[in-house]
Design an enzyme around this catalytic site. Structure first.
Site, short mmCIF file in Angstrom:
data_model
loop_
_atom_site.label_atom_id
_atom_site.label_comp_id
_atom_site.label_asym_id
_atom_site.label_seq_id
_atom_site.Cartn_x
_atom_site.Cartn_y
_atom_site.Cartn_z
N GLY A 147 34.13 -69.15 -4.37
CA GLY A 147 33.67 -68.63 -3.09
C GLY A 147 33.79 -67.21 -3.31
N GLY B 43 34.37 -63.65 -0.84
CA GLY B 43 35.14 -62.88 0.25
C GLY B 43 34.66 -61.60 0.72
N GLY B 44 35.23 -60.85 1.51
CA GLY B 44 34.73 -59.38 1.99
C GLY B 44 35.03 -58.56 0.68
N VAL C 88 35.61 -65.19 -5.74
CA VAL C 88 36.91 -65.59 -6.23
C VAL C 88 36.48 -67.11 -7.34
CG1 VAL C 88 38.79 -67.30 -5.57
CG2 VAL C 88 37.72 -65.60 -3.96
N LYS D 149 40.61 -63.52 -8.29
CA LYS D 149 39.88 -62.68 -7.27
C LYS D 149 39.32 -61.54 -7.96
CE LYS D 149 41.84 -64.56 -3.39
NZ LYS D 149 42.25 -64.35 -2.11
N ASP E 186 43.74 -59.08 8.62
CA ASP E 186 42.28 -59.92 8.63
C ASP E 186 42.79 -61.72 8.66
OD1 ASP E 186 39.76 -60.61 8.47
OD2 ASP E 186 39.58 -60.23 6.28
#
Ligand SMILES: *[C@@H]1O[C@H](CO)[C@@H](O)[C@H](O)[C@H]1NC(C)=O
Ligand SMILES: *[C@@H]1O[C@H](CO)[C@@H](O)[C@H](O)[C@H]1NC(C)=O
Ligand SMILES: *[C@@H]1O[C@H](CO)[C@@H](O)[C@H](O)[C@H]1NC(C)=O
Ligand SMILES: *[C@@H]1O[C@H](CO)[C@@H](O)[C@H](O)[C@H]1NC(C)=O
Ligand SMILES: *[C@@H]1O[C@H](CO)[C@@H](O)[C@H](O)[C@H]1NC(C)=O
Ligand SMILES: *[C@@H]1O[C@H](CO)[C@@H](O)[C@H](O)[C@H]1NC(C)=O
Ligand SMILES: *[C@@H]1O[C@H](CO)[C@@H](O)[C@H](O)[C@H]1NC(C)=O
Length: 730
Positions: free
Chosen positions: A466, A468-469, A473, A486, A582
């Site tokens: 995935g 993310g901002g 990952v 990450k 967040d």
């Protein structure tokens, strides 16, 4: 009084050293003997090698030399002046045509033959030869001085050992009108004639003996018997009164080839040439062993008193001798030996390597002397014989070039590799330090991974799970544990200390409902963070993924309670309050037992807050506290707002991000004091659950209060959700 001096001790040693040195010097300076032991080998500057000799027992018959010490330096003469001598005959001659060679008062005297040098390996000796002259005394008469060299016999039966070398001498005549003969007596056979027509002396040329003032001819052996007798017949010009004064003399001589260089002044004046060379001119003599014996044929016994006694010498039949038919021989050193073949061990090996001009050895050969020759093996890598030509390269040039180039490339590659490796190591260290490695090291809280451990994970495409901002990952295996790695976006992070501090804070947050930070890797440009891997993914995926799986209220309630628990823990940490910044379903992860864990907390604080990134990171505006957006001040109440939105999503299973309608709808319903039954997820909106759903909605609405102070604290929310959760499960 003698007292023992400590200085006297080294003296014997010193003497020893000196003695040693003397021996060495003597060894080096030792000359190869040229004559028998005990025999003098020099007269003045002249070497006297055997068979020549100065003392009885030191020479062979006919080779005796006398040394005249009245000269300085002493001069050597061929002994036996009865036979080896120069005969000088003086007489006055008339040039009157009808009585051309009338001799008056003839005077005869004898001179010994002076030795210049001896070359025993060439069987040659050089002596000073005479110059015959004829000089005008007046316009009708001249004075002749005939000089003849005679080389005598040993006995009546035996020829003398010397003969004037035909090959190495010439007859020379000098004069403006001279006929030269080399016979024993006057003969009509003139060897050469020198003339300057009209007596024009200015026509003479230096150097040349081609007949203009100087002439040259080869020796004719048959013309003389006891050595050369040169005669000169000077021409006289009876009607000329002056030329006989200017150039009165003509000359004749036997002389070593190429030795005499005609010079025009030799034509002028009285006896200028004998004046230039008072001792005479060099004449080359051959010598041989003239004892009525020839070289022994193969297998034949050598003659008595055989002369060639040296090892590595050989015998050559000679033709030296006045009659030419007497048996004679000379000795010579064998090839690659030099020295005196007439004495024992006189012929010595030549170190050919010292004379590369005479003994060829290729430049890429190795010259090695040996007895009786030398070798010139080719240097390693080359083949052939260095004596016969150039050693050839074993490898052709092309092969060598290829090997060379390959080697070169290999070296370059290795060097580059080492260089890159060092550079990479340096870079690694640089990143490590920039990312606060030393600080983290000191903290000893989390594991610091090596780049090599994590690179295999993040470089494999199938591991990608995935984005993310903050970055990408990857899922991977580290030891026995499945982890999520990450990879933060490069350039988006705080630097060194700050980053390290954040990581330290995160690593201190150990809670059941917070995703655990296992470690990190700082050796890369953008640090890698290693977290525990949660198999059921994010709440966002569970709620909104395509094949929506049933999700009962119990689970939803426990997720809500546990998430709130995690957030509350963060907010309550006394020394360093941690804000999430967040909170959204995508950041609530679920493990295999659906235990909720807050993820990505604090990441927002790790991110440099330039405007672009703020939007990117905060991304989902639907969850962001509008108050925070207004003030720019992030507080724990901002997390509370976001959690409120999460609660609404949990009970409605609708995406807050679709539009802002979800929040608006709930708030609207609340404002109207209505139950928002239609907003609840159908799956759970059953009559008996409405009460609890309503309670959840109420908590959510409290969280969404635009008056920050009215919002409940996270601990409060967590507490209430815990009670609700417990009451249902009990
Ligand atoms: C011959 O020699 C004697 C004595 O040396 C000398 O006096 C005389 O002049 C000479 N004669 C000639 C023609 O040279
Ligand atoms: C002796 O040998 C040398 C070299 O080997 C040669 O030059 C010379 O002519 C030889 N002498 C005689 C007399 O053969
Ligand atoms: C030249 O000299 C000789 C003797 O030396 C003499 O007899 C003769 O007369 C001389 N001639 C002249 C022209 O002087
Ligand atoms: C020949 O050489 C000598 C010196 O060696 C010189 O004095 C003379 O002038 C020369 N003669 C000619 C014709 O060049
Ligand atoms: C004549 O010339 C040759 C070559 O230049 C030299 O070797 C030789 O010594 C000369 N002779 C004399 C008498 O100077
Ligand atoms: C030298 O001469 C003798 C007699 O003529 C002969 O027997 C012998 O073979 C010759 N030796 C050589 C080496 O020519
Ligand atoms: C000379 O040669 C002979 C055999 O040819 C040998 O016996 C002797 O030892 C040699 N002498 C020297 C000094 O080399």
């Amino acid at each position: 009084m003698v007292s023992p001096s400590p200085r006297s001790r080294p003296l014997p040693i010193l003497l020893l050293i000196l003695a040693g040195a003397a021996v060495i010097v003597a060894g080096q300076g030792e000359q190869q003997p040229i004559t028998h032991p005990g025999c003098p080998d020099k007269c003045g500057d002249i070497s006297i090698p055997f068979p020549f000799g100065l003392m009885p027992g030191c020479f062979r018959d006919g080779f005796e030399v006398t040394c005249d010490h009245s000269f300085d330096p002493p001069r050597a003469f061929l002994a036996d002046p009865d036979t080896n001598r120069i005969t000088v005959t003086e007489h006055v001659a008339s040039a009157v045509p009808d009585d051309p060679y009338l001799a008056f008062d003839s005077n005869t005297s004898y001179l010994p033959i002076e030795l210049m040098d001896v070359s025993v390996d060439r069987s040659e000796a050089r002596v000073y030869g005479p110059i015959t002259s004829g000089c005008s005394t007046n316009s009708t008469h001249y004075m002749m001085e005939d000089q003849a060299m005679s080389l005598g016999r040993i006995s009546t039966e035996t020829d003398g050992p010397f003969a004037v070398s035909e090959a190495l001498n010439v007859v020379i005549g000098v004069g403006w009108q001279a006929g030269v003969s080399d016979g024993s007596s006057y003969s009509s056979t003139v060897a050469c004639r020198s003339e300057l027509p009209g007596g024009h002396l200015e026509n003479a040329r230096n150097g040349s003996c081609a007949g203009r003032g100087c002439c040259e001819a080869a020796l004719r052996q048959e013309e003389y018997q006891y050595g050369p007798i040169t005669e000169v017949a000077p021409g006289l010009m009876l009607d000329d009164n002056t030329l006989w004064r200017t150039s009165p003399c003509s000359y004749a001589m036997v002389v070593e080839k190429s030795w005499y260089n005609f010079s025009t002044p030799d034509l002028y004046g009285d006896r200028t040439l004998p004046g230039r060379f008072p001792r005479g001119v060099p004449v080359v003599l051959d010598f041989a062993i003239v004892e009525g014996a020839a070289c022994p044929a193969k297998g034949q016994r050598p003659p008595p008193d055989y002369a060639c006694v040296s090892n590595n010498s050989y015998c050559v039949n000679a033709t030296v001798g006045q009659s030419g038919y007497a048996l004679s021989y000379v000795c010579n050193c064998s090839e690659h030996y030099q020295g005196n073949p007439y004495i024992v061990n006189g012929c010595q090996d030549i170190d050919e390597c010292k004379f590369p001009d005479l003994y060829y050895c290729a430049s890429n050969g190795i010259c090695k002397n040996r007895l009786g020759g030398y070798d010139c093996p080719c240097k390693p890598g080359t083949k052939g014989d260095g004596k016969l030509g150039h050693c050839a390269e074993k490898f052709p040039l092309v092969a060598k070039a290829i090997v060379g180039t390959t080697g070169c490339i290999f070296v370059i590659v290795v060097l580059s590799f080492i260089f890159l490796l060092r550079k990479e190591k340096k870079k690694t260290r640089k990143f490590y330090e920039r990312n606060g490695g030393p600080t983290l090291e000191k903290a000893k809280l989390i594991k610091l991974f090596k780049k090599e451990e994590l690179m295999p994970i993040i470089t494999k495409k199938s591991n990608f799970i995935g984005k993310g901002g903050f970055g990408e990952v990857y899922k991977g295996n580290l030891g026995n544990e499945i982890v999520a790695v990450k990879k933060t976006n490069s350039g988006s992070l705080l630097e060194n200390e700050q980053f390290a501090n954040e990581v330290i804070i995160q690593s201190q947050v150990i809670h059941r409902n917070i995703v655990r930070l296992i470690g990190c890797c700082l050796e890369v440009d953008s640090p890698l963070l290693v977290y525990e891997f949660l198999s059921n993914g994010s709440l966002h995926d569970i709620l909104h993924s395509n094949g929506k799986k049933p999700l009962n209220l119990d689970i939803r309630l426990s997720i809500a309670a546990e998430s709130a628990e995690g957030l509350a823990y963060m907010h309550s940490k006394t020394n360093t309050k941690i804000l999430h910044g967040d909170v959204k379903p995508a950041n609530i992860l679920l493990d295999d037992k659906f235990v909720a864990k807050i993820s990505d907390f604090g990441i927002s604080r790790l991110i440099v807050r330039d405007k672009q990134h703020t939007r990117k990171v905060i991304g989902d505006m639907s969850y962001v506290d509008p108050v925070y957006l207004q003030t720019g001040l992030l507080t724990e109440k901002s997390d509370v707002y976001s959690f409120g939105v999460v609660l609404l999503e949990l009970i409605s299973r609708k995406k807050a991000s679709d539009d802002n309608s979800l929040v608006t709808a709930f708030l609207e319903a609340h404002r109207r004091g209505e139950r928002a039954t239609e907003l609840f997820d159908d799956e759970i909106a059953v009559a008996e659950e409405l009460e609890i759903l309503q309670n959840l909605a109420r908590i959510a609405v409290e969280c969404l209060n635009l008056d920050v102070d009215q919002r409940p604290a996270m601990t409060d929310i967590a507490h209430r959700l815990l009670i609700m959760n417990k009451s249902r499960n009990s």
